[in-house]
Design an enzyme around this catalytic site. Sequence first.
Site, PDB file in Angstrom:
ATOM      1  N   ASN A 182       0.848  -1.201   0.000  1.00  0.00           N
ATOM      2  CA  ASN A 182       0.000   0.000   0.000  1.00  0.00           C
ATOM      3  C   ASN A 182       0.881   1.248   0.000  1.00  0.00           C
ATOM      4  O   ASN A 182       2.103   1.161   0.160  1.00  0.00           O
ATOM      5  CB  ASN A 182      -0.888  -0.026   1.249  1.00  0.00           C
ATOM      6  CG  ASN A 182      -2.160   0.798   1.096  1.00  0.00           C
ATOM      7  OD1 ASN A 182      -2.320   1.554   0.134  1.00  0.00           O
ATOM      8  ND2 ASN A 182      -3.052   0.673   2.045  1.00  0.00           N
ATOM      9  N   PHE A 183       0.238   2.386  -0.157  1.00  0.00           N
ATOM     10  CA  PHE A 183       0.880   3.705  -0.054  1.00  0.00           C
ATOM     11  C   PHE A 183       2.035   3.900  -1.036  1.00  0.00           C
ATOM     12  O   PHE A 183       3.014   4.572  -0.728  1.00  0.00           O
ATOM     13  CB  PHE A 183       1.350   3.972   1.396  1.00  0.00           C
ATOM     14  CG  PHE A 183       0.235   3.868   2.396  1.00  0.00           C
ATOM     15  CD1 PHE A 183      -0.826   4.765   2.350  1.00  0.00           C
ATOM     16  CD2 PHE A 183       0.211   2.858   3.362  1.00  0.00           C
ATOM     17  CE1 PHE A 183      -1.894   4.676   3.258  1.00  0.00           C
ATOM     18  CE2 PHE A 183      -0.837   2.758   4.274  1.00  0.00           C
ATOM     19  CZ  PHE A 183      -1.888   3.674   4.226  1.00  0.00           C
ATOM     20  N   LEU A 184       1.927   3.289  -2.215  1.00  0.00           N
ATOM     21  CA  LEU A 184       2.909   3.565  -3.263  1.00  0.00           C
ATOM     22  C   LEU A 184       2.702   5.007  -3.733  1.00  0.00           C
ATOM     23  O   LEU A 184       1.609   5.374  -4.174  1.00  0.00           O
ATOM     24  CB  LEU A 184       2.708   2.589  -4.431  1.00  0.00           C
ATOM     25  CG  LEU A 184       3.469   2.920  -5.725  1.00  0.00           C
ATOM     26  CD1 LEU A 184       4.979   2.936  -5.490  1.00  0.00           C
ATOM     27  CD2 LEU A 184       3.111   1.894  -6.807  1.00  0.00           C
ATOM     28  N   THR A 218      -4.521  -3.348  -3.936  1.00  0.00           N
ATOM     29  CA  THR A 218      -5.621  -2.801  -4.738  1.00  0.00           C
ATOM     30  C   THR A 218      -5.114  -1.541  -5.422  1.00  0.00           C
ATOM     31  O   THR A 218      -4.177  -0.901  -4.942  1.00  0.00           O
ATOM     32  CB  THR A 218      -6.839  -2.425  -3.870  1.00  0.00           C
ATOM     33  OG1 THR A 218      -6.418  -1.533  -2.828  1.00  0.00           O
ATOM     34  CG2 THR A 218      -7.496  -3.631  -3.262  1.00  0.00           C
ATOM     35  N   LEU A 434      -6.785  -1.086   3.067  1.00  0.00           N
ATOM     36  CA  LEU A 434      -6.963   0.322   3.459  1.00  0.00           C
ATOM     37  C   LEU A 434      -6.576   1.283   2.350  1.00  0.00           C
ATOM     38  O   LEU A 434      -5.732   0.974   1.530  1.00  0.00           O
ATOM     39  CB  LEU A 434      -6.121   0.611   4.702  1.00  0.00           C
ATOM     40  CG  LEU A 434      -6.432  -0.316   5.870  1.00  0.00           C
ATOM     41  CD1 LEU A 434      -5.427  -0.102   6.982  1.00  0.00           C
ATOM     42  CD2 LEU A 434      -7.853  -0.089   6.375  1.00  0.00           C
TER      43      LEU A 434
END
Length: 434
Positions: A182-184, A218, A434
């Site tokens: 996440n948080f790329l 995602t 998230l």
Amino acid sequence: MVDSNPSSGSPEDTPNPNPDGNAPSENDLTLDSLSQKVQESFSVGKKHKFWETQPVGQFKDLGDNSLPEGSIEDPILLSEVKQEPYKLPNLYEWTTCDIDSEEMCTEVYNLLTNNYVEDDENMFRFNYSKEFLRWALRPPGYFRSWHIGVRVISSKKLVAFITGVPSRIRVRNDVVIMAEINFLCVHKKLRSKRLAPVMIKEVTRRVHLENIWQAAYTAGVVLPTPISTCQYWHRSLNPKKLIDVGFSRLGARMTMSRTIKLYKLPESTVTPGFRKMELHDVPAVTRLLRDYLSQFVVAPDLDENDVEHWLLPKENVVNSYLVESPETHVITDFCSFYTLPSTILGNQNYSSLKAAYSYYNVSTKTPLLQLMNDALIVAKRNDYDVFNALDVMQNESFLKELKFGPGDGKLHYYLYNYRIRSALRPSELGLVLL
Ligand SMILES: CCCCCCCCCCCCCC(=O)SCCNC(=O)CCNC(=O)[C@H](O)C(C)(C)COP(=O)(O)OP(=O)(O)OC[C@H]1O[C@@H](n2cnc3c(N)ncnc32)[C@H](O)[C@@H]1OP(=O)(O)O
């Protein structure tokens, strides 16, 4: 322009995309339409120079049912995993982000606040809070080495970020230890320089060093190859503000006062025994959730430690409520949502949109519709402007009736190094990232 597809024809205002993706709007996504959509993006000749080299489902294999489900590549010996980090372009260096440090957390927060996901029209940008980031990045068994930053060597400015956290995810009957990525984020000024593939390879290397070979993630963009494509739905809680900031529009033949009336909710919840989850509820909630999630094809395999971390209420981060039978004291139902505000870009009157995102909900006794209506009531009472939900799990059963409207944001689910024979319906997914 906001969402131009008031498809339901209802007198409701039509929610704009949340900042989550950029595929066109489509209401009924079936297996066929997903496969068609993916094939379209393939047949228009969109090459994926990076993703074509990775162990993920490839577009060319769509529809080939002879390929087995499960791992695409076997693990290699740990001693054969590359020991040194991937090479970055000259002016940049790797940094491991210590999210416990207030200073570092602020740097990450600032990078994301200014450069993370926006909606198609660049009207809203996700604004994950620092407490949220600490929660999202430090679940049981997390690895600090998976919180990866890139700095400019000369100024030490943080300009890119990617994270992983470990999780057990069940796919059909197999529980697989995975990384949730996440948080790329790459600073706006450094886009399109192929930094993202290096960051993805580096996080992959660090995940491999922990002997983990699969991942889940995602994205709003179509990549090879979604295991499922979901849609966001939005339920207005503060319709006037949502219309004022351009998140939604006044429906045809609607006045503001009729719209406000349409979305009005009672002050108090209706279900007897509906209350906030507490620490002592963790074992009962874990049993309830495990039982419920077992029906989905892909779902997290949660134990009590996970439930304590992910679902025990944390102010401004995650809210969980349950129904305890007033007679038997048995916990029969559960609902939860997390808090993810968005910055409103370029509006005179408002700077932030307070959004609740539906997380995990379980109904065994209280009808899901009533449970979720109570969730809307507490969200409204706590000043959220909008309640968002994906069409995953059994959410479709309450969306229309509770006056959610379809957004035009799509969210694609992916697995890395794990093949699924054919795409899943959103209702087969029991996973919320998230
Ligand atoms: C075993 C363990 C495995 C662990 C790893 C599992 C995989 C994890 C994968 C990551 C899961 C992340 C989950 C989230 O955080 S999703 C959130 C992603 N973040 C944003 O949307 C924030 C705003 N955007 C940006 O910061 C940049 O545009 C990003 C960083 C997204 C791309 O930077 P930039 O725009 O400067 O591009 P480039 O020139 O460097 O690189 C272009 C290449 O990158 C591919 N690309 C673009 N967007 C994404 C995307 N969202 N996931 C995967 N790949 C993506 C693209 O198709 C192309 O490859 P190919 O098409 O040519 O092949």
